[in-house]
Design a protein around this motif. Structure first.
Motif, short mmCIF file in Angstrom:
data_model
loop_
_atom_site.label_atom_id
_atom_site.label_comp_id
_atom_site.label_asym_id
_atom_site.label_seq_id
_atom_site.Cartn_x
_atom_site.Cartn_y
_atom_site.Cartn_z
N PRO A 128 12.07 -0.88 -2.09
CA PRO A 128 11.27 0.26 -1.58
C PRO A 128 9.75 -0.33 -1.08
O PRO A 128 9.47 -1.43 -1.21
N GLY A 129 9.24 0.59 -0.12
CA GLY A 129 8.07 0.18 0.51
C GLY A 129 6.89 0.50 -0.53
O GLY A 129 6.93 0.91 -1.65
N ALA A 130 5.72 0.26 0.10
CA ALA A 130 4.37 0.42 -0.68
C ALA A 130 3.54 1.11 0.28
O ALA A 130 2.25 0.58 0.65
N PRO A 131 3.57 2.19 0.67
CA PRO A 131 2.72 3.09 1.72
C PRO A 131 1.28 3.25 1.23
O PRO A 131 0.33 3.06 1.83
N GLU A 132 1.18 3.42 -0.18
CA GLU A 132 -0.39 3.64 -0.69
C GLU A 132 -0.74 2.25 -0.50
O GLU A 132 -2.03 2.18 -0.38
N THR A 133 -0.17 1.31 -1.23
CA THR A 133 -0.95 0.00 -0.94
C THR A 133 -1.21 -0.72 0.35
O THR A 133 -2.31 -1.34 0.60
N ALA A 134 -0.18 -0.36 1.42
CA ALA A 134 -0.60 -0.54 2.72
C ALA A 134 -1.91 0.22 3.30
O ALA A 134 -2.51 -0.58 3.89
N GLN A 135 -2.44 1.22 2.75
CA GLN A 135 -3.38 2.01 3.26
C GLN A 135 -4.82 1.24 2.58
O GLN A 135 -5.79 1.11 3.00
N ILE A 136 -4.51 0.56 1.55
CA ILE A 136 -5.57 -0.10 0.59
C ILE A 136 -5.78 -1.43 1.63
O ILE A 136 -7.14 -1.88 1.75
N VAL A 137 -4.88 -1.81 2.08
CA VAL A 137 -4.90 -3.08 2.97
C VAL A 137 -5.93 -2.76 4.14
O VAL A 137 -6.85 -3.43 4.64
N ARG A 138 -5.46 -1.57 4.80
CA ARG A 138 -6.32 -1.05 5.88
C ARG A 138 -7.70 -0.95 5.64
O ARG A 138 -8.73 -1.02 6.27
N ALA A 139 -8.11 -0.39 4.25
CA ALA A 139 -9.36 -0.27 3.92
C ALA A 139 -10.11 -1.42 3.49
O ALA A 139 -11.30 -1.64 3.78
N HIS B 29 15.30 -12.59 -1.97
CA HIS B 29 16.78 -12.19 -2.59
C HIS B 29 16.75 -13.42 -3.61
O HIS B 29 17.42 -12.96 -4.80
N HIS B 30 16.16 -14.47 -3.62
CA HIS B 30 16.32 -15.55 -4.62
C HIS B 30 15.20 -15.33 -5.60
O HIS B 30 15.25 -15.21 -6.96
N LEU B 31 13.99 -14.88 -5.33
CA LEU B 31 12.85 -14.81 -5.96
C LEU B 31 12.85 -13.51 -6.90
O LEU B 31 12.50 -13.82 -7.98
N ILE B 32 13.05 -12.63 -6.02
CA ILE B 32 13.39 -11.39 -6.91
C ILE B 32 14.67 -10.65 -6.74
O ILE B 32 14.82 -9.66 -5.61
N PRO B 33 15.77 -10.88 -7.31
CA PRO B 33 17.10 -10.57 -6.89
C PRO B 33 17.36 -9.02 -6.87
O PRO B 33 18.18 -8.60 -5.96
N LYS B 34 16.84 -8.29 -7.69
CA LYS B 34 16.89 -6.97 -7.86
C LYS B 34 16.49 -5.91 -6.87
O LYS B 34 16.51 -4.89 -6.71
N ALA B 35 15.30 -6.66 -6.05
CA ALA B 35 14.95 -5.92 -4.99
C ALA B 35 14.28 -4.63 -5.51
O ALA B 35 14.10 -3.55 -4.71
N GLU B 36 13.61 -4.66 -6.56
CA GLU B 36 13.06 -3.44 -7.39
C GLU B 36 11.36 -3.47 -7.04
O GLU B 36 10.85 -2.20 -7.39
N VAL B 37 10.88 -4.37 -6.63
CA VAL B 37 9.28 -4.28 -6.43
C VAL B 37 9.02 -3.76 -5.09
O VAL B 37 9.62 -4.42 -4.07
N PRO B 38 7.93 -2.84 -5.05
CA PRO B 38 7.69 -2.54 -3.59
C PRO B 38 7.35 -3.40 -2.58
O PRO B 38 6.27 -4.15 -3.18
N THR B 39 7.72 -3.61 -1.53
CA THR B 39 7.42 -4.55 -0.66
C THR B 39 7.05 -4.18 0.75
O THR B 39 7.88 -3.25 1.18
N PHE B 40 6.24 -4.94 1.27
CA PHE B 40 5.53 -4.42 2.70
C PHE B 40 5.39 -5.67 3.58
O PHE B 40 4.96 -6.50 2.78
N GLN B 41 5.19 -5.40 4.73
CA GLN B 41 4.82 -6.75 5.67
C GLN B 41 3.45 -6.23 6.13
O GLN B 41 3.30 -5.25 6.71
N LEU B 42 2.66 -7.18 6.59
CA LEU B 42 1.75 -7.41 7.60
C LEU B 42 1.82 -8.19 8.84
O LEU B 42 2.41 -9.26 8.49
N SER B 43 1.76 -7.76 9.88
CA SER B 43 1.82 -8.52 10.88
C SER B 43 1.12 -9.55 11.48
O SER B 43 0.09 -9.77 10.73
N ILE B 44 1.28 -10.59 12.18
CA ILE B 44 0.59 -11.69 12.76
C ILE B 44 0.19 -11.61 14.09
O ILE B 44 1.02 -11.24 14.86
N ASP B 45 -1.34 -11.50 14.50
CA ASP B 45 -1.58 -11.62 15.77
C ASP B 45 -1.42 -12.79 16.34
O ASP B 45 -2.36 -13.75 16.13
N TYR B 46 -0.43 -13.03 17.08
CA TYR B 46 -0.01 -14.31 17.49
C TYR B 46 -0.98 -15.20 18.49
O TYR B 46 -1.30 -16.22 18.52
#
Length: 293
Positions: A111-122, A146-163
């Protein structure tokens, strides 16, 4: 600190606190999460059984359980902008070609983590972080999780990189993101300290002995600079061109190096640094993996 700065800091804290409490149920975790960097290498590692993937699996068993995972991957590059994915259900992105169908069929339905993503913005004050709902989890993220947390149950989201931004910007963003660690968020930088696909060596052994000399030397220069987190060495790590004559070959483009600076910035120089894996794939891909805390 003068009165104006103090009031500004208190105002910023007041703005972030409700978001943090909403995302964590109002309670801070019992321990601060570590911050990690993973040399992810080829997408094939997702379906490979080797010393590297075995290390990831064992590492995942040792890590404390995160409330969420923030991944900064070498494969989400947004020149001129920094974006955070706010989707509730991020898709698994197969951003590669020419690999077996089994790899293309793999899914990582975290799952994603939209609430935590908003914390990042703050939390990030050094630049604007904009919302995005058109990315997901690219192979820099899901092939290792996939190897670290194989059950994929932890909310996960990404931050982009300004190249287009220099190393100091990425390091500073990491420093601002460090506050997430006290709220149960595992910050993951995913790239490769040495990454040169044009100079790979077929059938090279997965060790320093199998690396090209310039790749081995640059990887060692980063290792040595990390062992002494002086101001000068921190600056050298941000300006990787200062790490030796082989830097231009080791980092021909900085996309895979920048995630390392996010992890470095989010770490504390006083924290214990553990090298969880070191070695090379194809002679020019440093698979060095690190954990602070």
């Amino acid at each position: 600190m003068n009165r104006r700065r103090l009031l500004s800091s208190l105002s910023a804290l007041a703005a972030v606190t409700p978001l943090v409490e909403a995302a964590t149920g109002g309670a801070a975790p019992r321990q601060r999460m570590p911050v990690i960097f993973i040399g992810h290498g080829s997408p094939m590692n997702a379906i490979s059984d080797n010393a590297f993937t075995q290390t990831l699996a064992a590492w995942g068993q040792r890590l404390p359980r995160p409330a969420a995972i923030l991944s900064v991957s070498a494969h989400w590059l947004t020149p001129g902008a920094t974006l955070v994915d706010v989707q509730a259900r991020p898709r698994t992105i197969h951003d590669f070609g020419g690999f077996p169908q089994a790899l293309h069929d793999m899914q990582y339905p975290a799952p994603g983590a939209p609430e935590t993503a908003q914390i990042v913005r703050a939390l990030v004050k050094s630049r604007k972080v904009a919302e995005s709902d058109d990315w997901g989890l690219d192979h820099g993220t899901w092939t290792v999780l996939h190897h670290l947390i194989p059950k994929a149950e932890v909310p996960t989201f990404q931050l982009s990189i300004d190249y287009s931004a220099p190393g100091a910007v990425h390091h500073a963003l990491g420093r601002e993101l460090a506050a997430l660690r006290d709220r149960g968020v595992l910050i993951v930088g995913s790239g490769n300290i040495v990454h040169n696909l044009r100079a790979t060596v077929r059938n090279a052994p997965p060790s320093a002995a199998g690396a090209t000399p310039w790749a081995r030397d640059f990887d060692a220069a980063v290792r040595d600079a990390l062992a002494d987190r002086s101001f000068q060495n921190e600056q050298r790590l941000m300006q990787y061109e200062r790490l030796g004559a082989g830097a231009a070959m080791a980092v021909p483009t900085p996309d895979h190096y920048w995630p390392f600076l996010y992890a470095l910035g989010a770490s504390d120089p006083r924290e214990k640094l553990t090298t969880t894996y070191e070695g090379f794939h194809a002679g020019t891909l440093s698979m060095r993996c690190l954990q602070w805390g």
